[in-house]
Motif scaffolding. Sequence first.
Motif, short mmCIF file in Angstrom:
data_model
loop_
_atom_site.label_atom_id
_atom_site.label_comp_id
_atom_site.label_asym_id
_atom_site.label_seq_id
_atom_site.Cartn_x
_atom_site.Cartn_y
_atom_site.Cartn_z
N UNK A 14 0.80 -1.21 0.00
CA UNK A 14 0.00 0.00 0.00
C UNK A 14 0.84 1.27 0.00
N UNK A 15 1.93 1.26 0.77
CA UNK A 15 2.79 2.43 0.81
C UNK A 15 3.41 2.74 -0.54
N UNK A 30 -5.23 7.56 2.09
CA UNK A 30 -4.77 6.28 2.60
C UNK A 30 -5.48 5.97 3.90
N UNK A 31 -5.75 4.70 4.13
CA UNK A 31 -6.44 4.26 5.35
C UNK A 31 -5.73 3.03 5.89
N UNK A 38 8.17 2.56 7.81
CA UNK A 38 9.51 2.85 7.31
C UNK A 38 9.62 4.12 6.46
N UNK A 39 8.51 4.77 6.17
CA UNK A 39 8.59 6.00 5.37
C UNK A 39 7.38 6.88 5.64
N UNK A 40 7.56 8.16 5.42
CA UNK A 40 6.46 9.10 5.55
C UNK A 40 5.47 8.87 4.41
N UNK A 325 6.24 1.42 14.91
CA UNK A 325 5.25 2.19 14.17
C UNK A 325 5.24 3.63 14.66
N UNK A 326 5.05 4.55 13.71
CA UNK A 326 4.90 5.95 14.10
C UNK A 326 3.56 6.14 14.79
#
Length: 328
Positions: A14-15, A30-31, A38-40, A325-326
């Motif tokens: 998805x990312x 995005x949901x 690992x990325x913004x 996880x952020x």
Amino acid sequence: MKSALVCGAGGFIGGHLVKRLKKDGFWVRGVDLKFHEFSETQADDFVIGDLRDQGFCRAVVDRRFDEVYQLAADMGGAGYIFTGEHDADVMHNSVTINSSVLDACHKRGVRKIFYSSSACMYPAYNQEDPKNPKCSEDSAYPAAPDSEYGWEKLFSERLYLAYRRNYGVQTHIARYHNIFGPEGTWIGGREKAPAAVCRKVAMARNGEDIEVWGDGEQTRSFLYIDECIEGTVRLLRSNFSGPVNIGSEEMVTINQLVDMVADIAGKRIGKNHVPGPQGVRGRNSDNRLIRENLGWEPSRSLRAGLEPTYQWIAAQAARNVMPKARVA
């Protein structure tokens, strides 16, 4: 401006899909239950929430998105899927997500929806010979997946096909074959074989052994993430509904996979074969149908995908920390 909804945008595929859609000029929502580890996110709008909740699904499907990609699922690699300990959660969570998302899209009048099924839905009896597995799309029945994860994928395929048949929703279904690449889960039990092997090799000293589940002669094909995304987008924007394989036809044994990663790393790595979940003896994508209907198929070699994947995982392992996880 066209709009797209990516369900499961906090995950590996998805990312990467969000990034592709932004390059294509889409406004993207995005949901997921979590942000990407690992990325913004590049999504214009990212909503944290539970897609099992019908009310939440209706809230995020608040417009007629031009494209909806339903990737959200309870899933993982062999160490998660084949123990049997997570079967109820895998089936309940994924079925509930699919029924909630699909119905919310139908009631909002969304026309084009992509669903990510899996090669795990193919019958185990056609995958007993590691040198000659049968995974053509027409071989799905009589059904006999080797895991409850595969049974759920098969049921959900039928759900999307029923909405297409009864309500005219333009559903498009892909059966993914072992997607890998940078920015994917690489530790913790849910990682798939390429990530697990890359991690083990990266963390091993030159001349050491790494553990390999079973005899290592089970065969698989693995598809690099960029080609997965290309096939996904092409399928949704076509007139072909599927189900269709999106995978590589380059089949290797797990032992060969280890040797390839070790060579990329410049290490001599031995193999310590130990008991562990293995799945079917052989699995390989059959790409005749996708060639016929899309005029396209993946072409990147396994090694060409493993090289950047190994470098990324080796850098993660060098930090010697578990990914976190952020939080919002």
